[in-house]
Design an enzyme around this catalytic site. Structure first.
Site, PDB file in Angstrom:
ATOM      1  N   LYS A 254      -7.658  -0.709  15.316  1.00 15.22           N
ATOM      2  CA  LYS A 254      -8.336  -1.026  14.050  1.00 15.22           C
ATOM      3  C   LYS A 254      -8.220  -2.498  13.684  1.00 15.22           C
ATOM      4  O   LYS A 254      -9.196  -3.139  13.371  1.00 15.22           O
ATOM      5  CB  LYS A 254      -7.681  -0.291  12.857  1.00 15.22           C
ATOM      6  CG  LYS A 254      -7.861   1.165  12.759  1.00 15.22           C
ATOM      7  CD  LYS A 254      -7.401   1.695  11.394  1.00 15.22           C
ATOM      8  CE  LYS A 254      -5.967   1.416  10.995  1.00 15.22           C
ATOM      9  NZ  LYS A 254      -4.924   2.005  11.794  1.00 15.22           N
TER      10      LYS A 254
ATOM     11  N   ARG B 264       2.914  -2.171  22.327  1.00 14.19           N
ATOM     12  CA  ARG B 264       2.921  -3.114  21.196  1.00 14.19           C
ATOM     13  C   ARG B 264       4.353  -3.358  20.707  1.00 14.19           C
ATOM     14  O   ARG B 264       4.696  -4.454  20.269  1.00 14.19           O
ATOM     15  CB  ARG B 264       2.050  -2.556  20.062  1.00 14.19           C
ATOM     16  CG  ARG B 264       1.871  -3.514  18.895  1.00 14.19           C
ATOM     17  CD  ARG B 264       0.765  -3.056  17.974  1.00 14.19           C
ATOM     18  NE  ARG B 264       1.166  -1.934  17.157  1.00 14.19           N
ATOM     19  CZ  ARG B 264       0.353  -1.273  16.324  1.00 14.19           C
ATOM     20  NH1 ARG B 264      -0.909  -1.612  16.227  1.00 14.19           N
ATOM     21  NH2 ARG B 264       0.798  -0.273  15.608  1.00 14.19           N
TER      22      ARG B 264
ATOM     23  N   ARG C 125       3.752   8.797  12.127  1.00  6.84           N
ATOM     24  CA  ARG C 125       2.469   8.234  11.668  1.00  6.84           C
ATOM     25  C   ARG C 125       1.293   9.085  12.141  1.00  6.84           C
ATOM     26  O   ARG C 125       0.282   9.199  11.450  1.00  6.84           O
ATOM     27  CB  ARG C 125       2.329   6.781  12.121  1.00  6.84           C
ATOM     28  CG  ARG C 125       3.098   5.840  11.179  1.00  6.84           C
ATOM     29  CD  ARG C 125       2.813   4.392  11.452  1.00  6.84           C
ATOM     30  NE  ARG C 125       3.461   3.955  12.668  1.00  6.84           N
ATOM     31  CZ  ARG C 125       3.006   2.999  13.462  1.00  6.84           C
ATOM     32  NH1 ARG C 125       1.888   2.377  13.164  1.00  6.84           N
ATOM     33  NH2 ARG C 125       3.667   2.660  14.549  1.00  6.84           N
TER      34      ARG C 125
ATOM     35  N   ARG D 141       6.950  -4.975  15.615  1.00  4.42           N
ATOM     36  CA  ARG D 141       6.792  -4.300  14.317  1.00  4.42           C
ATOM     37  C   ARG D 141       7.891  -3.267  14.150  1.00  4.42           C
ATOM     38  O   ARG D 141       8.169  -2.500  15.061  1.00  4.42           O
ATOM     39  CB  ARG D 141       5.426  -3.597  14.264  1.00  4.42           C
ATOM     40  CG  ARG D 141       4.356  -4.443  13.657  1.00  4.42           C
ATOM     41  CD  ARG D 141       3.029  -3.758  13.692  1.00  4.42           C
ATOM     42  NE  ARG D 141       2.998  -2.475  12.993  1.00  4.42           N
ATOM     43  CZ  ARG D 141       1.884  -1.873  12.604  1.00  4.42           C
ATOM     44  NH1 ARG D 141       0.727  -2.446  12.827  1.00  4.42           N
ATOM     45  NH2 ARG D 141       1.935  -0.715  12.010  1.00  4.42           N
TER      46      ARG D 141
ATOM     47  N   ARG E 118      -6.493   5.530   3.008  1.00  2.00           N
ATOM     48  CA  ARG E 118      -5.760   6.326   3.990  1.00  2.00           C
ATOM     49  C   ARG E 118      -5.476   7.726   3.475  1.00  2.00           C
ATOM     50  O   ARG E 118      -4.858   8.510   4.189  1.00  2.00           O
ATOM     51  CB  ARG E 118      -4.446   5.640   4.279  1.00  2.00           C
ATOM     52  CG  ARG E 118      -4.260   5.229   5.743  1.00  2.00           C
ATOM     53  CD  ARG E 118      -2.940   4.478   5.819  1.00  2.00           C
ATOM     54  NE  ARG E 118      -2.486   4.254   7.143  1.00  2.00           N
ATOM     55  CZ  ARG E 118      -2.488   3.075   7.764  1.00  2.00           C
ATOM     56  NH1 ARG E 118      -3.018   2.033   7.181  1.00  2.00           N
ATOM     57  NH2 ARG E 118      -1.976   2.958   8.955  1.00  2.00           N
TER      58      ARG E 118
HETATM   59  P1  AMP Z   1      -1.002  -0.391   9.605  1.00  3.50           P
HETATM   60  O1  AMP Z   1      -0.734  -1.838   9.816  1.00  3.50           O
HETATM   61  O2  AMP Z   1      -2.415  -0.133   9.102  1.00  3.50           O
HETATM   62  O3  AMP Z   1      -0.660   0.441  10.789  1.00  3.50           O
HETATM   63  O4  AMP Z   1      -0.036   0.078   8.409  1.00  3.50           O
HETATM   64  C1  AMP Z   1       1.372   0.039   8.567  1.00  3.50           C
HETATM   65  C2  AMP Z   1       2.056   0.907   7.522  1.00  3.50           C
HETATM   66  O5  AMP Z   1       1.767   0.397   6.206  1.00  3.50           O
HETATM   67  C3  AMP Z   1       1.608   2.359   7.470  1.00  3.50           C
HETATM   68  O6  AMP Z   1       2.276   3.162   8.429  1.00  3.50           O
HETATM   69  C4  AMP Z   1       1.999   2.732   6.042  1.00  3.50           C
HETATM   70  O7  AMP Z   1       3.391   2.927   5.904  1.00  3.50           O
HETATM   71  C5  AMP Z   1       1.634   1.466   5.284  1.00  3.50           C
HETATM   72  N1  AMP Z   1       0.238   1.505   4.818  1.00  3.50           N
HETATM   73  C6  AMP Z   1      -0.801   0.758   5.290  1.00  3.50           C
HETATM   74  N2  AMP Z   1      -1.942   1.055   4.648  1.00  3.50           N
HETATM   75  C7  AMP Z   1      -1.616   2.015   3.741  1.00  3.50           C
HETATM   76  C8  AMP Z   1      -2.357   2.758   2.770  1.00  3.50           C
HETATM   77  N3  AMP Z   1      -3.694   2.581   2.624  1.00  3.50           N
HETATM   78  N4  AMP Z   1      -1.690   3.675   2.029  1.00  3.50           N
HETATM   79  C9  AMP Z   1      -0.371   3.866   2.158  1.00  3.50           C
HETATM   80  N5  AMP Z   1       0.391   3.223   3.054  1.00  3.50           N
HETATM   81  C10 AMP Z   1      -0.226   2.294   3.840  1.00  3.50           C
END
Ligand code: AMP
Length: 192
Positions: free
Chosen positions: A9, A123, A140, A129, A84
């Site tokens: 993404k 990754r 996740r 991360r 989300r």
């Molecule tokens: P990502 O970088 O999109 O994989 O997001 C990393 C982490 O941030 C996720 O696993 C969630 O813990 C948190 N996170 C990101 N976007 C959201 C969202 N829209 N709602 C809630 N938690 C989020």
């Protein structure tokens, strides 16, 4: 830009945003920046993110609402990792309606689980991360299926275009698939 963890993404959203000429607004990146700056939101979000859970809807909704008020968002944004949950999608509809806007397109990246696991573990060795662990990924994926996948159904019932894109293959080829799909739907794009 919609898809499971590890679907690419973020990579695709930053490329496609350039072609659309709008800012790339990545909820996960914004949250990681809050954590790095040790803000109140960051302190609340960090343990949840590390465990592979979702940060509470109201906090994320407020963060995105404030971002949409920035001057560079006037002509639209490419959202990545938001909404989300279905309540986030409902809140986004309200936020956009107040601005006489709506979600035009959902780009849905489709990648099977074995490929997701392989990518995330790779990754973990390159990006560092703190949520890229086998346990973090497993959690996740559960959260994705339970809370995030229903967001697509929310948009299936409305006037939003959904572009289902095969997210397996060469990064450039996947970008091209997205661009072709957007063009096919009459979306105006800048030249590469
Ligand atoms: P990502 O970088 O999109 O994989 O997001 C990393 C982490 O941030 C996720 O696993 C969630 O813990 C948190 N996170 C990101 N976007 C959201 C969202 N829209 N709602 C809630 N938690 C989020």
């Amino acid at each position: 830009m919609f898809g499971p963890p590890g679907s690419g993404k973020g990579t695709q959203a930053s490329r496609v945003a350039v072609r659309l000429g709008v800012p790339h607004v990545a909820a996960g990146d914004m949250l990681r920046s809050e954590v790095a700056r040790d803000t109140a939101l960051g302190r609340e979000a960090k343990p949840i993110m590390d465990a592979g859970g979702l940060v509470p809807d109201d906090l994320v909704v407020r963060m995105i609402d404030a971002r949409l008020n920035e001057p560079d968002a006037t002509n639209g944004v490419l959202l990545d990792g938001f909404p989300r949950t279905v309540p986030q999608a409902v809140a986004l509809d309200t936020m956009l309606a107040a601005r006489h806007e709506k979600v035009d397109d959902v780009i849905s990246l489709e990648v099977h689980d074995d490929e997701l696991k392989a990518r995330i573990l790779k990754r973990a060795t390159t990006e560092g991360r703190s949520d890229d662990t086998a346990e973090g990924l497993a959690q996740r994926l559960i959260v994705y299926r339970q809370d995030t996948a229903p967001v697509l159904d929310h948009y299936r019932n409305g006037s939003t275009r959904i572009e289902a894109i095969n997210g397996v293959g060469d990064i450039d080829v996947i970008t091209e698939r997205i661009i072709e799909s957007l063009k096919h739907n009459g979306v105006a794009l800048r030249s590469a």
